[in-house]
Structure formats: structure tokens, C-alpha cells
Design an enzyme around this catalytic site. Structure first.
Site, mmCIF file in Angstrom:
data_model
loop_
_atom_site.group_PDB
_atom_site.id
_atom_site.type_symbol
_atom_site.label_atom_id
_atom_site.label_comp_id
_atom_site.label_asym_id
_atom_site.label_seq_id
_atom_site.Cartn_x
_atom_site.Cartn_y
_atom_site.Cartn_z
ATOM 1 N N HIS A 146 0.841 -1.188 0.000
ATOM 2 C CA HIS A 146 0.000 0.000 0.000
ATOM 3 C C HIS A 146 0.881 1.245 0.000
ATOM 4 O O HIS A 146 2.053 1.204 0.385
ATOM 5 C CB HIS A 146 -0.910 0.004 1.228
ATOM 6 C CG HIS A 146 -1.880 -1.119 1.240
ATOM 7 N ND1 HIS A 146 -3.059 -1.088 0.533
ATOM 8 C CD2 HIS A 146 -1.838 -2.336 1.847
ATOM 9 C CE1 HIS A 146 -3.706 -2.232 0.710
ATOM 10 N NE2 HIS A 146 -2.994 -3.005 1.502
ATOM 11 N N CYS A 188 -0.544 2.290 -4.218
ATOM 12 C CA CYS A 188 -1.359 3.449 -4.530
ATOM 13 C C CYS A 188 -0.505 4.708 -4.486
ATOM 14 O O CYS A 188 0.417 4.830 -3.666
ATOM 15 C CB CYS A 188 -2.497 3.580 -3.518
ATOM 16 S SG CYS A 188 -3.707 2.238 -3.582
#
Length: 454
Positions: A146, A188
Site C-alpha cells: 500500500h 497506490c
């Protein structure tokens, strides 16, 4: 200096060959997450490990970091295994966890250790393996996890901040720890790690799964998570990562493609985010074999333990925003339990899903209060290249002290910190806003959003 090297690989038999190459290939491969719902990251990096090993990179030159809890998680229906792609055609699935040699696991997977590995500092890495590359060598770095503007997460402790990452790369360049380097980052907002920060002439070539303003995506989810007739219950891979690795699994492409050719292929096939390039374009024409393998090594054809044909076996269809994979997984596991008649299990997953929804709503309220209505339009606009990196780091530390560690979902709101810093707000002002907002909107039980389930 050219070296005559004996490299061996095995499938059913040992194959060895002498060849001459200038320099060595080194690799650092990192999964920066934990828990079963992040299965895909740990499967991604084990698959990358096999690509490197199959194509001649020596085991002591592949440094692999993974918390390594997904294979043994109670929710894994095939204990001890990880699969990175489905097997809907009846062929046996490929367990990428098998013979995946992990160097740093559990609580040793930290930002401090990752940066120490890059810098070649064994003491700071806790005595584990580190890069010993030279000015003649090639270095490949692959990171899956992430992220948020200006950071990529780790399963323990602080994230890897953009300024620290780029400082480590600068140190490596100054210390002549590579001739050329290629970086692939799956996260991300991963473009924010390099945009405006990575020099264009340091022989570092980087691609990211997303631009600085968007999510990356998990894939092989829902009906596509079936392996050997078993529903795994969560996404098996990440879209950008699956696309580059399934491309590298094709013998013809692996032995003929350049870095730029693979970038173009992956950019075209990754349709839900914008795959980005940063760094030194003079490396565009370098063969991918120089970074994901050893030049001239006659690599085994196709993936280990699976097909060796000339076509991709799978094409990702179902994808889930990385921020939503945890909730998606809990609902998927609830349905799996219901289908199996496991009433108590289904109830536990349903309760965990409701807790996750409550956490998400609380995070939304808290970070909306931190940002304030006046910044709503600014927060939605594309971020400029990050410049206030000291503010970002100090503010993130203050926000997590007030609001608890970021969860996979609440990381989407780390953008608020970036917007505030880049808009001229001080770290102290942001921390004060976080203290008030999180005291009102995020009780301690909701801080991280983690649950005992999955």
C-alpha cells in the site's frame, strides 16, 4: 570486469552452464504488508523471486522481505501455500510460496531494514543480508504494498518516506553501488515517490503502478480466485504486478524485450491506473534480462512448476481498488462460510466486515475535519510534485500519534496531509487539527481498523 560464471537452475533436473558477463545482477524484493487480506502482495513477491532465480540470479543476490503470514493464516484454505494466478482450466496451480527463500520476515520487515539493505549497511539491517553490489553490477528493486502521497507502507513501524527512499538511491549512486538500476513499485499513489525527486541522469529507471493521484488495484478476485477447484477467498495478485510478471513468464518476451518495451506492454494492459515512468531514459533499450535475470543465461522456459508455452494462460478480469480489498475479502469469506454451512464463521466475518465499515466511516469523518471545508476543492485537485517533505514526515508522525496507525483504507486520507503541507500549513497546525478531529471522530477501538479476523 568480465567474469566466467557457472549458474545452475532446477526444475526436474539440475541444469548448469558457463557464460561470460560483465558484472552481476542483484535484486531487492519487498512485500510491505501483512494479514490474509494482503495475500496478493506476498504472492506477488514470491513469484518475482522465482522469475529472478529461474533466469539465473544467484540466491545470495536476491534479498527478499515478506512478513510471510498469509500462507499460514487460518483463513487460507490451502495452508502453507500462495498462488498468484487462478487455474480455471484444470491445470495444477503454481504454489509460489514453495522454495521461496525469504531473508527478512515478521517484525524484521521494516523501513529501517529496507533502507539499510539498499545502502549495504548490515549493522543497521540487524545482521541480515544486504546489497554488496559494485559499480559494474545491475540492481533490480521490486516493491509491492500500500502507499499514499510521499510514502509506501511497511507491516511494522514507520512507512518508507519518499525523501528517505530517494536519499538511499542517491547514496547508492554516489557510492557506485550499481552500473544501472531498475525499480518497479506497486502501490497506490506510487508515482509520488519519484515525481520531481528522482534524477533523470543517474542510471536509475523506475516505473510505478499508479500516478501520484490514484489507487493501484488488486486482481484475480471473486470468481477468479479459484485454484485447483478451491476458492482462496481474496485477490491473488495486483494488476500492475501480474501484468509485468506474466509478461516476463513468456520465454519469447523475456529474451527479446527491453525495459521500455515491457513498460509499454504493462502500461497498455494496466487499464485501471496510469503506469508511470521516472528517471533515466537512457536505459530504455536495456534488455529486461539484465535486471530480472542474468544476460545470456538459458533460462528455463515458462513458470516453474507450470506451463512453458508461448501464450499467457490467464488475463485478469475482476479487479478491486486496493483500498477496498480488506472489506471485499471479509465479504468473500463470509459468503464462503455461508456456502459451507459454517454459521458461526459467517457471523464472525459479517461482524468483522461491519467493524471495517465503521472504521472507514470514522476515518472519513476525522480526515474531513482535519482538512476543513476550505480545502475540499484543493484536496480533489492533482498534487504537484512533493516539495515539503520534512512537513510531510513530521505531520504524518503527529497524525498517527493522534489517530492511530494508518489502515489500508485510511491511507487514502494521507493525501490530506500532503495537500496541507504543500498548501503552506505547518506540521504543528496539522497535528493540532488531528488531535481535535480524531478525539471527536475516532475512538481508540477504531484507530487502525484491524480485526482478529483475516
Amino acid at each position: 570486469m568480465a567474469r566466467r560464471v557457472l549458474v545452475c537452475a532446477s526444475l526436474l533436473t539440475i541444469q548448469c552452464v558457463f557464460f561470460v558477463t560483465a558484472g552481476e545482477t542483484w535484486a531487492v524484493v519487498v512485500a510491505g504488508s501483512r494479514y490474509f487480506y494482503n495475500y496478493r502482495h506476498q504472492a506477488d513477491v514470491c513469484r518475482a523471486y522465482h522469475i529472478l532465480r529461474r533466469n539465473g540470479v544467484a540466491d545470495d543476490r536476491v534479498i527478499l522481505m515478506s512478513y510471510d503470514d498469509a500462507a499460514t493464516a487460518p483463513d487460507n484454505p490451502v495452508p502453507g501455500t500462495l498462488f498468484n494466478e487462478p487455474s480455471p482450466d484444470g491445470r495444477p496451480g503454481w504454489d509460489v510460496r514453495h522454495n521461496c527463500d525469504i531473508d527478512y520476515s515478521g517484525r524484521d520487515v521494516t523501513a529501517e531494514h529496507f533502507l539499510a539493505v539498499l545502502r549495504g549497511n548490515a549493522t543497521a539491517a540487524g545482521g541480515g543480508p544486504v546489497l554488496r553490489s559494485t559499480a559494474e553490477d545491475r540492481v533490480f528493486v521490486y516493491f509491492a504494498d500500500h502507499g499514499a502521497p510521499g510514502l509506501i507502507a511497511m507491516p511494522v513501524g514507520e512507512p518508507v518516506y519518499a525523501d528517505d527512499f530517494n536519499s538511499a538511491l542517491k547514496f547508492m549512486a554516489e557510492q557506485r553501488m550499481f552500473a544501472e538500476m531498475a525499480l518497479y513499485v506497486e502501490a497506490c499513489e506510487s508515482g509520488s515517490m519519484f515525481e520531481g525527486l528522482l534524477p533523470e541522469h543517474d542510471k536509475i529507471w523506475a516505473i510505478t503502478a499508479a500516478n501520484p493521484d490514484e489507487s493501484s488495484w488488486g486482481t484475480y478476485c471473486d470468481a477468479e480466485d479459484t485454484v485447483n477447484g478451491v476458492d482462496i477467498g481474496t485477490c491473488l495478485g495486483d494488476l500492475f504486478s501480474i501484468n509485468w510478471m506474466e509478461d516476463s513468464d513468456l520465454p519469447a518476451e523475456f529474451h527479446t524485450e527491453t525495459l521500455d518495451m515491457q513498460f509499454s506492454t504493462v502500461k497498455t494492459e494496466t487499464t485501471l491506473s496510469h503506469v508511470m515512468f521516472y528517471g533515466d531514459r537512457s536505459l530504455n533499450a536495456r534488455p529486461i534480462t539484465e535486471f530480472q535475470g542474468v544476460p545470456e543465461f538459458p533460462s528455463l522456459q515458462g513458470r516453474l512448476g507450470a506451463k512453458g508455452g508461448a501464450e499467457r494462460r490467464n488475463r485478469p478480469g475482476v479487479a478491486v481498488d486496493s483500498r477496498d480489498v480488506k472489506l471485499h475479502t471479509l465479504r468473500r469469506l463470509q459468503r464462503r462460510s455461508e456456502a459451507a454451512g459454517d454459521v458461526s464463521g459467517a457471523a464472525a466475518y459479517a461482524a468483522a466486515a461491519r467493524a471495517e465499515e465503521t472504521h472507514r466511516a470514522a476515518a472519513d469523518r476525522a480526515f474531513a475535519a482535519i482538512a476543513g471545508a476550505a480545502l475540499a476543492a484543493v484536496a480533489a485537485a492533482p498534487l504537484p510534485p512533493l516539495a515539503e517533505l520534512a512537513c510531510h514526515k513530521r505531520a504524518h508522525r503527529g497524525v498517527t500519534a493522534a489517530c492511530g496507525p494508518y489502515s489500508d483504507y485510511s491511507l487514502k486520507h494521507a493525501r490530506v496531509v500532503a495537500v496541507l503541507c504543500e498548501s503552506g500549513y505547518s506540521a504543528d497546525a496539522i497535528i493540532a487539527a488531528a488531535d481535535a478531529a480524531c478525539a471527536a471522530h475516532m475512538p481508540t477501538s477504531l484507530f487502525s481498523g484491524e480485526t482478529a479476523i483475516a
